[in-house]
Design a protein around this motif. Structure first.
Motif, PDB file in Angstrom:
ATOM      1  N   ILE A 264       0.804  -1.072  -0.165  1.00 20.60           N
ATOM      2  CA  ILE A 264       0.049   0.105   0.105  1.00 20.60           C
ATOM      3  C   ILE A 264       0.824   1.177  -0.011  1.00 20.60           C
ATOM      4  CG2 ILE A 264      -0.123   0.277   2.489  1.00 20.60           C
ATOM      5  CD1 ILE A 264      -3.174   0.844   2.080  1.00 20.60           C
ATOM      6  N   GLY A 265       1.881   0.859   0.454  1.00 19.71           N
ATOM      7  CA  GLY A 265       3.045   2.326   0.305  1.00 19.71           C
ATOM      8  C   GLY A 265       3.308   2.738  -0.897  1.00 19.71           C
ATOM      9  N   SER A 266       3.140   2.105  -1.972  1.00 22.33           N
ATOM     10  CA  SER A 266       3.156   2.801  -3.416  1.00 22.33           C
ATOM     11  C   SER A 266       2.253   3.506  -3.772  1.00 22.33           C
ATOM     12  CB  SER A 266       3.769   1.613  -4.338  1.00 22.33           C
ATOM     13  OG  SER A 266       2.562   0.616  -4.601  1.00 22.33           O
ATOM     14  N   ALA A 267       0.906   3.009  -3.748  1.00 20.88           N
ATOM     15  CA  ALA A 267      -0.267   3.481  -4.053  1.00 20.88           C
ATOM     16  C   ALA A 267      -0.590   4.735  -3.301  1.00 20.88           C
ATOM     17  CB  ALA A 267      -1.368   2.596  -4.515  1.00 20.88           C
ATOM     18  N   ILE A 268      -0.661   4.346  -1.888  1.00 18.36           N
ATOM     19  CA  ILE A 268      -0.919   5.778  -1.257  1.00 18.36           C
ATOM     20  C   ILE A 268      -0.575   6.928  -1.356  1.00 18.36           C
ATOM     21  CG2 ILE A 268       0.541   5.362   0.725  1.00 18.36           C
ATOM     22  CD1 ILE A 268      -1.812   5.349   2.781  1.00 18.36           C
ATOM     23  N   TYR A 269       0.778   6.798  -1.840  1.00 22.68           N
ATOM     24  CA  TYR A 269       1.693   7.931  -2.148  1.00 22.68           C
ATOM     25  C   TYR A 269       0.934   8.786  -3.275  1.00 22.68           C
ATOM     26  CZ  TYR A 269       5.501  10.877  -3.950  1.00 22.68           C
ATOM     27  OH  TYR A 269       6.388  12.023  -4.231  1.00 22.68           O
ATOM     28  N   THR A 270       0.487   8.105  -4.313  1.00 21.58           N
ATOM     29  CA  THR A 270      -0.063   8.649  -5.395  1.00 21.58           C
ATOM     30  C   THR A 270      -1.152   9.770  -5.275  1.00 21.58           C
ATOM     31  OG1 THR A 270      -1.758   6.879  -5.759  1.00 21.58           O
ATOM     32  CG2 THR A 270       0.449   6.674  -6.838  1.00 21.58           C
TER      33      THR A 270
ATOM     34  N   PRO B  34      -4.917   4.301  -2.866  1.00 20.49           N
ATOM     35  CA  PRO B  34      -5.342   5.697  -3.503  1.00 20.49           C
ATOM     36  C   PRO B  34      -6.699   6.025  -2.673  1.00 20.49           C
ATOM     37  CG  PRO B  34      -4.892   4.381  -5.260  1.00 20.49           C
ATOM     38  CD  PRO B  34      -4.851   3.320  -4.045  1.00 20.49           C
ATOM     39  N   LEU B  35      -7.494   4.990  -2.229  1.00 16.78           N
ATOM     40  CA  LEU B  35      -8.706   5.341  -1.363  1.00 16.78           C
ATOM     41  C   LEU B  35      -8.381   5.909  -0.117  1.00 16.78           C
ATOM     42  CD1 LEU B  35     -12.008   5.192  -1.139  1.00 16.78           C
ATOM     43  CD2 LEU B  35     -11.599   2.671  -0.427  1.00 16.78           C
ATOM     44  N   VAL B  36      -7.595   5.207   0.455  1.00 13.29           N
ATOM     45  CA  VAL B  36      -7.053   5.629   1.842  1.00 13.29           C
ATOM     46  C   VAL B  36      -6.410   6.938   1.947  1.00 13.29           C
ATOM     47  CG1 VAL B  36      -5.732   5.370   4.027  1.00 13.29           C
ATOM     48  CG2 VAL B  36      -7.080   3.169   2.707  1.00 13.29           C
ATOM     49  N   GLY B  37      -5.505   6.921   0.776  1.00 14.55           N
ATOM     50  CA  GLY B  37      -4.696   8.059   0.555  1.00 14.55           C
ATOM     51  C   GLY B  37      -5.535   9.505   0.264  1.00 14.55           C
ATOM     52  N   GLY B  38      -6.414   9.298  -0.552  1.00 12.05           N
ATOM     53  CA  GLY B  38      -7.251  10.461  -1.210  1.00 12.05           C
ATOM     54  C   GLY B  38      -7.801  11.300  -0.125  1.00 12.05           C
ATOM     55  N   PHE B  39      -8.519  10.731   0.795  1.00 15.68           N
ATOM     56  CA  PHE B  39      -9.191  11.358   2.013  1.00 15.68           C
ATOM     57  C   PHE B  39      -8.197  11.863   2.730  1.00 15.68           C
ATOM     58  CE2 PHE B  39     -12.740   8.531   0.688  1.00 15.68           C
ATOM     59  CZ  PHE B  39     -13.670   9.553   0.433  1.00 15.68           C
ATOM     60  N   ALA B  40      -6.975  11.199   3.069  1.00 20.50           N
ATOM     61  CA  ALA B  40      -6.095  11.921   3.902  1.00 20.50           C
ATOM     62  C   ALA B  40      -5.463  12.955   3.326  1.00 20.50           C
ATOM     63  CB  ALA B  40      -4.895  10.721   4.133  1.00 20.50           C
ATOM     64  N   VAL B  41      -5.183  13.188   2.059  1.00 20.92           N
ATOM     65  CA  VAL B  41      -4.536  14.332   1.396  1.00 20.92           C
ATOM     66  C   VAL B  41      -5.534  15.469   1.436  1.00 20.92           C
ATOM     67  CG1 VAL B  41      -3.731  15.285  -0.767  1.00 20.92           C
ATOM     68  CG2 VAL B  41      -2.934  12.957  -0.080  1.00 20.92           C
ATOM     69  N   GLU B  42      -6.610  15.128   1.318  1.00 26.75           N
ATOM     70  CA  GLU B  42      -7.781  16.270   1.292  1.00 26.75           C
ATOM     71  C   GLU B  42      -7.822  17.006   2.684  1.00 26.75           C
ATOM     72  OE1 GLU B  42     -11.629  15.727  -1.704  1.00 26.75           O
ATOM     73  OE2 GLU B  42     -11.561  14.744   0.077  1.00 26.75           O
ATOM     74  N   ALA B  43      -7.831  16.187   3.806  1.00 30.13           N
ATOM     75  CA  ALA B  43      -7.884  16.797   5.205  1.00 30.13           C
ATOM     76  C   ALA B  43      -6.589  17.096   5.616  1.00 30.13           C
ATOM     77  CB  ALA B  43      -8.419  15.455   5.906  1.00 30.13           C
ATOM     78  N   ARG B  44      -5.357  16.531   5.288  1.00 29.44           N
ATOM     79  CA  ARG B  44      -4.171  16.926   5.924  1.00 29.44           C
ATOM     80  C   ARG B  44      -2.918  17.205   5.204  1.00 29.44           C
ATOM     81  NH1 ARG B  44      -4.087  16.309  11.466  1.00 29.44           N
ATOM     82  NH2 ARG B  44      -6.179  16.216  12.260  1.00 29.44           N
ATOM     83  N   GLY B  45      -3.151  16.996   3.737  1.00 26.23           N
ATOM     84  CA  GLY B  45      -1.892  17.028   3.024  1.00 26.23           C
ATOM     85  C   GLY B  45      -1.184  15.897   2.888  1.00 26.23           C
ATOM     86  N   TRP B  46      -0.187  15.752   1.970  1.00 30.43           N
ATOM     87  CA  TRP B  46       0.463  14.705   1.494  1.00 30.43           C
ATOM     88  C   TRP B  46       1.148  13.813   2.551  1.00 30.43           C
ATOM     89  CZ3 TRP B  46       5.976  13.444   1.999  1.00 30.43           C
ATOM     90  CH2 TRP B  46       6.593  14.509   2.318  1.00 30.43           C
TER      91      TRP B  46
ATOM     92  N   TRP C  60       0.372  13.274   5.515  1.00 33.45           N
ATOM     93  CA  TRP C  60      -0.722  12.310   6.372  1.00 33.45           C
ATOM     94  C   TRP C  60      -0.600  10.934   5.615  1.00 33.45           C
ATOM     95  CZ3 TRP C  60      -1.747  13.726  10.955  1.00 33.45           C
ATOM     96  CH2 TRP C  60      -2.668  13.255  11.633  1.00 33.45           C
ATOM     97  N   THR C  61      -0.526  10.912   4.403  1.00 34.69           N
ATOM     98  CA  THR C  61      -0.511   9.420   3.673  1.00 34.69           C
ATOM     99  C   THR C  61       0.927   8.742   4.362  1.00 34.69           C
ATOM    100  OG1 THR C  61       0.768  10.148   1.893  1.00 34.69           O
ATOM    101  CG2 THR C  61      -1.586  10.244   1.825  1.00 34.69           C
ATOM    102  N   ILE C  62       1.914   9.335   4.641  1.00 38.00           N
ATOM    103  CA  ILE C  62       3.122   8.671   5.245  1.00 38.00           C
ATOM    104  C   ILE C  62       2.734   8.263   6.550  1.00 38.00           C
ATOM    105  CG2 ILE C  62       5.458   8.692   5.550  1.00 38.00           C
ATOM    106  CD1 ILE C  62       4.671   8.807   2.733  1.00 38.00           C
ATOM    107  N   TRP C  63       2.272   8.976   7.442  1.00 37.23           N
ATOM    108  CA  TRP C  63       1.917   8.803   8.894  1.00 37.23           C
ATOM    109  C   TRP C  63       0.832   7.682   8.880  1.00 37.23           C
ATOM    110  CZ3 TRP C  63       5.357  10.549  11.504  1.00 37.23           C
ATOM    111  CH2 TRP C  63       5.886  11.794  11.348  1.00 37.23           C
ATOM    112  N   GLU C  64       0.031   7.545   7.914  1.00 30.88           N
ATOM    113  CA  GLU C  64      -0.961   6.377   7.914  1.00 30.88           C
ATOM    114  C   GLU C  64       0.016   5.061   7.775  1.00 30.88           C
ATOM    115  OE1 GLU C  64      -5.280   8.045   6.288  1.00 30.88           O
ATOM    116  OE2 GLU C  64      -3.838   7.677   4.908  1.00 30.88           O
ATOM    117  N   LEU C  65       0.874   5.110   6.941  1.00 31.68           N
ATOM    118  CA  LEU C  65       1.446   4.083   6.119  1.00 31.68           C
ATOM    119  C   LEU C  65       2.297   3.644   7.690  1.00 31.68           C
ATOM    120  CD1 LEU C  65       2.696   1.974   4.031  1.00 31.68           C
ATOM    121  CD2 LEU C  65       4.194   3.681   3.390  1.00 31.68           C
TER     122      LEU C  65
END
Length: 579
Positions: free
Chosen positions: A149-155, A278-290, A292-297
């Protein structure tokens, strides 16, 4: 539960700290049962010929000639059952006490071979109960998902990365491609290390995942673009063992006839990563910026680290036998106790180890036609997947006006496709493939390939469907339904190819699969770099169609190997030739 925890990394550390007083093994409680772990037959073979297996009998003519030259041969002592052997007796005037056999002074070696005590030995991973196998398979799937998920969550955060660091979108995509490249290069080191009996798979999983979790912190806190890219590559590199060695762990637990089911479930875990990222990362970026995707990972992989440290036992039979041998040496004081994995390691020179780690995967990739063709095909599918993913923002944001968070829901169709193809695939394996295994548990490798015949056509079907239904006048659900065909095709192709390579090259499976991972990750890393320009210049219809035409060109590969694979295997010096 006690036995499961004892063989985990946490359990072994606890035993080390308490000097084996906590979580003892049966032989530590009752030393008298040590005898049953000694294989008398293999010990006898070592005494006679210096190998656990007797060499094949010579041709009849050579045998008659040998008998004429030495008509009187020394009769060997009969074997005795290992249960009556005193394993602590380490010196008996040139006689192997484990088998009561005279040691040949020229060829033989006085060694007591530690082995499974029988076909039902519960320590053998292939004899574990169904519940334990299912639990460990789930953990391997979760581990794979947590890294993939670390690859796609970044996109989802690529545009935000571009704005934050003032770089182009193509440059920001390097954060994806370098991560993918890292987990393609990593298995070339980690996979061979996990095969070493003294190490095993558990320490590799735990050690590298711990680094993966820790290094998410400097990744999220990167102060410049170069720092971000460097840590994305390093985290991909250290997180890679689960992506290649996970399949080996599945193979540790299941017989060849059942392995395909474990690989199929593992494949679902692998697909969930790129799809849900992308599903998990999309809402994270909308709320907190890029960031936040790394913190989720980090949170997800951190949870997985704790879980597998506490509850994932070692699956490598070589490591399990090695640790058993160490315990028996300590209990009996017999330094002649040794297991077959140790024997193999003793016979290897430093040059041979380096060749196994650094050279063999590439040798098999480029000198074996079957490996080259299938690696190229799987690499292509992997590359097409990542370049095709780049079209989703164009289609669902610009054409259908999805928000960044909702854009991730467009990937759910791919996940549905995997769950749709899984039941018929399992039915086909049980109905048609399992009956083809012989009494030795062997199967002609080419019978692994028929599911790929369907998968080969599913890929272009998906790409053409997606290409010409992604229009404002067609409802958004139609292209999403079409995406399911890609996961159907990829699932069938990956399972067929990985099982075929494992069966065709059983002695070199780790090297073959590591090379396959390197090949496909290299393509997955490079293709997204030109995806944006391709879709902007050709449009969604012709860009996706171009990918479809490329995939059509590779359709004949599984059909050719099904027909001519046996002939190619017989010409190879590495492949299995029995069939």
């Amino acid at each position: 539960m006690k036995e499961l925890f004892r063989d985990t990394v946490a359990g072994q550390l606890l035993r080390l700290v308490t000097r084996d007083r906590i979580l003892p093994y049966p032989e530590e409680i009752d030393p008298s049962i040590c005898q049953k772990y000694i294989n008398a037959e293999k010990s006898e073979n070592m005494a006679r010929v210096g190998s656990t297996n007797l060499p094949p009998p010579p041709p009849k003519e050579e045998e008659e000639k040998t008998e004429e030259q030495s008509p009187s041969s020394e009769s060997r002592h009969p074997s005795t059952n290992s249960s009556t052997t005193n394993v602590s007796d380490t010196n008996n005037h040139g006689t192997n006490t484990a088998s009561n056999t005279k040691v040949d002074p020229e060829k033989g070696r006085d060694a007591h071979i530690v082995d499974w005590y029988g076909p039902t030995d519960p320590d053998n991973p292939q004899n574990w109960g169904v519940v334990k196998k299912v639990w460990v398979t789930f953990e391997i799937c979760l581990l794979t998902f947590s890294v993939y998920i670390g690859s796609a969550i970044y996109t989802a955060g690529i545009l935000d990365v571009s704005e934050t660091f003032g770089v182009s979108r193509v440059a920001a995509t390097l954060g994806l491609t370098l991560f993918v490249l890292g987990y393609g290069v990593g298995p070339m080191l980690w996979s061979p290390l996990s095969e070493i009996p003294q190490i095993g798979r558990g320490p590799i999983y735990i050690g590298t995942l711990a680094l993966f979790v820790i290094l998410q912190v400097p990744t999220a806190l990167a102060t410049n673009f170069g720092m971000l890219l460097a840590f994305r590559f390093i985290t991909g590199f250290v997180g890679s063992p689960s992506l290649a060695t996970g399949g080996a762990s599945i193979g540790d637990m299941y017989t060849p006839a059942k392995r395909t089911y474990g690989m199929a479930v593992w494949g679902v875990g692998a697909v969930c990563g790129p799809v849900l990222g992308p599903l998990v990362g999309g809402f994270a970026v909308e709320a907190r910026g890029w960031t936040w995707t790394i913190w989720e990972l980090m949170w997800l992989s951190g949870f997985t680290l704790v879980l597998i440290t506490l509850f994932m036992p070692e699956t490598s039979s070589a490591n399990i036998l090695y640790r058993r041998t160490q315990r028996l040496r300590k209990l009996t004081g017999n330094d002649k106790l040794i297991c077959e994995p140790e024997l193999e390691g003793q016979d290897m020179t430093g040059r041979e180890i380096a060749q196994m780690v650094l050279v063999r995967p590439f040798t098999l990739c480029f000198t074996e036609p079957m490996v080259s063709l299938l690696n190229l095909y799987i690499a292509l599918i992997y590359g097409l997947l990542y370049i095709w993913f780049e079209s989703f923002p164009i289609v669902f944001t610009e054409i259908y006006h999805f928000s960044l968070g909702l854009e991730g829901t467009a990937f759910v169709g791919i996940l549905v496709g995997v769950f749709a193809v899984l039941p018929p695939f399992i039915y086909y394996q049980r109905k048609y493939i399992e009956p083809k295994f012989n009494d030795k548990g062997e199967l002609q490798p080419e019978w692994r390939l028929p599911p790929s015949f369907v998968g080969a056509f599913a890929i272009p079907l998906c790409l053409f469907w997606f290409a010409w239904t992604s229009r404002p006048d067609i409802h958004w659900i139609v292209p999403i339904i079409g995406t399911a065909w890609f996961s159907i095709g990829a699932f069938l192709l990956f399972n067929s190819v990985l099982n075929y390579l494992s069966d065709a090259y059983p002695k070199y499976a780790a090297s073959v699969l590591a090379g396959n991972d390197f090949f496909r990750s290299s393509f997955g890393a490079g293709f997204p770099l030109f995806a944006t320009a391709m879709y902007e210049k050709l449009g969604v219809g012709w860009a996706s169609s171009t990918l479809g035409f490329i995939s059509i060109a590779f359709i004949p590969i599984p059909f050719i190997l099904f027909k001519y694979g046996a002939k190619l295997r017989h010409r190879s010096k590495y492949a299995m030739k029995e069939f």
